[in-house]
Motif scaffolding. Sequence first.
Motif, PDB file in Angstrom:
ATOM      1  N   ALA A   1       0.731  -1.300   0.036  1.00  0.00           N
ATOM      2  CA  ALA A   1       0.018  -0.568   0.075  1.00  0.00           C
ATOM      3  C   ALA A   1       1.003   1.254  -0.279  1.00  0.00           C
ATOM      4  O   ALA A   1       0.445   2.126  -0.785  1.00  0.00           O
ATOM      5  N   GLN A   2       1.711   1.512   1.137  1.00  0.00           N
ATOM      6  CA  GLN A   2       2.650   2.017   0.815  1.00  0.00           C
ATOM      7  C   GLN A   2       3.055   2.618  -0.196  1.00  0.00           C
ATOM      8  O   GLN A   2       3.789   3.902  -0.698  1.00  0.00           O
ATOM      9  N   ALA A   3       3.746   2.201  -0.936  1.00  0.00           N
ATOM     10  CA  ALA A   3       4.867   1.652  -2.497  1.00  0.00           C
ATOM     11  C   ALA A   3       3.479   2.666  -3.402  1.00  0.00           C
ATOM     12  O   ALA A   3       4.268   2.775  -4.094  1.00  0.00           O
ATOM     13  N   MET A   4       2.248   1.827  -3.682  1.00  0.00           N
ATOM     14  CA  MET A   4       1.419   2.341  -4.205  1.00  0.00           C
ATOM     15  C   MET A   4       1.529   3.842  -4.090  1.00  0.00           C
ATOM     16  O   MET A   4       1.354   4.759  -4.999  1.00  0.00           O
ATOM     17  N   SER A   5       1.531   4.269  -3.141  1.00  0.00           N
ATOM     18  CA  SER A   5       0.798   5.672  -2.555  1.00  0.00           C
ATOM     19  C   SER A   5       1.734   6.535  -2.970  1.00  0.00           C
ATOM     20  O   SER A   5       1.770   7.631  -3.337  1.00  0.00           O
ATOM     21  N   ILE A   6       3.582   5.665  -2.925  1.00  0.00           N
ATOM     22  CA  ILE A   6       3.800   6.781  -3.510  1.00  0.00           C
ATOM     23  C   ILE A   6       4.476   6.998  -4.463  1.00  0.00           C
ATOM     24  O   ILE A   6       4.923   7.694  -5.261  1.00  0.00           O
TER      25      ILE A   6
ATOM     26  N   VAL B   1       4.700  10.236  -6.837  1.00  0.00           N
ATOM     27  CA  VAL B   1       5.401  10.773  -7.477  1.00  0.00           C
ATOM     28  C   VAL B   1       4.810  10.540  -9.004  1.00  0.00           C
ATOM     29  O   VAL B   1       5.275  11.695  -9.755  1.00  0.00           O
ATOM     30  N   SER B   2       3.935  10.178  -9.672  1.00  0.00           N
ATOM     31  CA  SER B   2       3.759  10.143 -10.786  1.00  0.00           C
ATOM     32  C   SER B   2       2.296  10.691 -11.638  1.00  0.00           C
ATOM     33  O   SER B   2       2.131  11.087 -12.655  1.00  0.00           O
ATOM     34  N   VAL B   3       1.284  11.079 -10.236  1.00  0.00           N
ATOM     35  CA  VAL B   3       0.348  11.865 -10.577  1.00  0.00           C
ATOM     36  C   VAL B   3       0.125  13.461  -9.930  1.00  0.00           C
ATOM     37  O   VAL B   3       0.900  13.717  -8.767  1.00  0.00           O
TER      38      VAL B   3
ATOM     39  N   LEU C   1      -9.726   5.336  -6.938  1.00  0.00           N
ATOM     40  CA  LEU C   1      -8.124   4.860  -7.352  1.00  0.00           C
ATOM     41  C   LEU C   1      -7.099   4.624  -6.654  1.00  0.00           C
ATOM     42  O   LEU C   1      -6.435   2.655  -6.758  1.00  0.00           O
ATOM     43  N   TRP C   2      -6.791   5.298  -6.130  1.00  0.00           N
ATOM     44  CA  TRP C   2      -5.746   4.931  -5.272  1.00  0.00           C
ATOM     45  C   TRP C   2      -6.136   4.012  -4.598  1.00  0.00           C
ATOM     46  O   TRP C   2      -5.364   2.546  -4.272  1.00  0.00           O
TER      47      TRP C   2
END
Length: 452
Positions: A26-31, A35-37, A172-173
């Motif tokens: 979950a933290q990797a998805m948050s990072i 970064v990308s959005v 989406l996150w």
Amino acid sequence: MMSGWLRRLPIFWQTLLLVLACLLVAQAMSIAMFVSVRPPRPQVYPMGDIAEALGAPRHGRDDDDTPRLATQLTRSAPTADTEGMVTDSSMVSRLAERLGVPVSCVRLFYEADQSATYPFRFKKVDSGVPIRHGEPMFFNTVLAGVQKDGVWRVVRTPDKPWISPWQQRTVLWFVLSALMVLPLAFLFARQLASPIRRFAAAADRVGHDPRAPAVPVGGPAEVRLAAQALTAMQLRLSETLAERTAMIAAIAHDLRTPLARIAFRIETAPDALRKPVQSDVEQMRAMIAATIGFVRGVHVGEKKGLDLLALVQRIASHCHEMGSKVSVAGSPAWVEGDSVALERLFQNIIDNALAYAGSAEITVIADEGRACVKVADRGPGLPEPMLDDAFRPFNRGDPSRSRQTGGIGLGLAIARSIAAEHGGTVTAANRDGGGLVVTTEFPAAPHLAPAS
């Protein structure tokens, strides 16, 4: 699939590792999202934007996410058509100065910001509009117009969407994080449930038969400990049963010697005394033989395909030769079993019906993967609480031990043991109109029937 060392970890550590893995994903998805959005731009409308929309097309800001101002041309001056909208002469003067037109040619209505304090670096003014670096910032609905050449150019902030862009990104996150975590949770649940299901199935087998194979030791540490404890308990039960069985068999066997002496000594007694004593001796011998046969267990030989209909028909023909009333109906029902043991099973059930009712009606049914044999009689039946007790060893519907009404209560117990050895069940129920129905069910094996 989990590696071997991970599957052997205690459930506590497996759960902790799963939580940590889910947290890391979950933290990797948050990072990655961070970064990308691009972060959402606040839906704020500076007065400069409003002036540009009234005076000329927008330029230089096509990459922002703020909704465009809706523009229209009309002959009449705009009026506030939304409850709560206000106007302020200082704001109107600022806008007229930006447009380079008289104040009389400008209209400005807005919803004043209701916050008790404005955001950091914003200055609070009496007009209800926060000002940052000298620029009024409108956070709510704005309606403005300017008159040029007799035509009013009117702009209005668009209605706020039900779900704003930043809310859509947040949803989406969450969805992507859940999708990333779901496979980990699925693998964990499957690997954790699999050894528990195997343990439950093995424990159920041990509950039905103490001689069943030992519970497999595998899975988390807690399951392995439970399997080892159950295996030890199974060994203790087996040893206890073996000791008690051997003791009962020895006692029953040793009773034969004094019975033989009693029978020998009573031979010279008067008939009035000899005949009743001999009858009692014969009854005791029959009880001892039945007890020895029961405690030695039910031997099941080689299993092969056989037709239950043909089996009970053969038993019925033997009963007819002895003058008993036994009828058979139904269709072929193939099972895998030992013919000698199954013949003993049905003979015991039929003998029980003949002893209490004088006749038996047998029905053989093959349906939905089960082979069913029903033995019905028109005897006295049994009270509902006693239906299951009838299958307990040494339990009889007739509390006496009279040989005229049956044996010592082992026939149905043996029948249930033989059925369990074949993966089947034996149950009893009272019959409508009086009597008892004993139902025996086995897994059907139609593939063992000979080709016609």
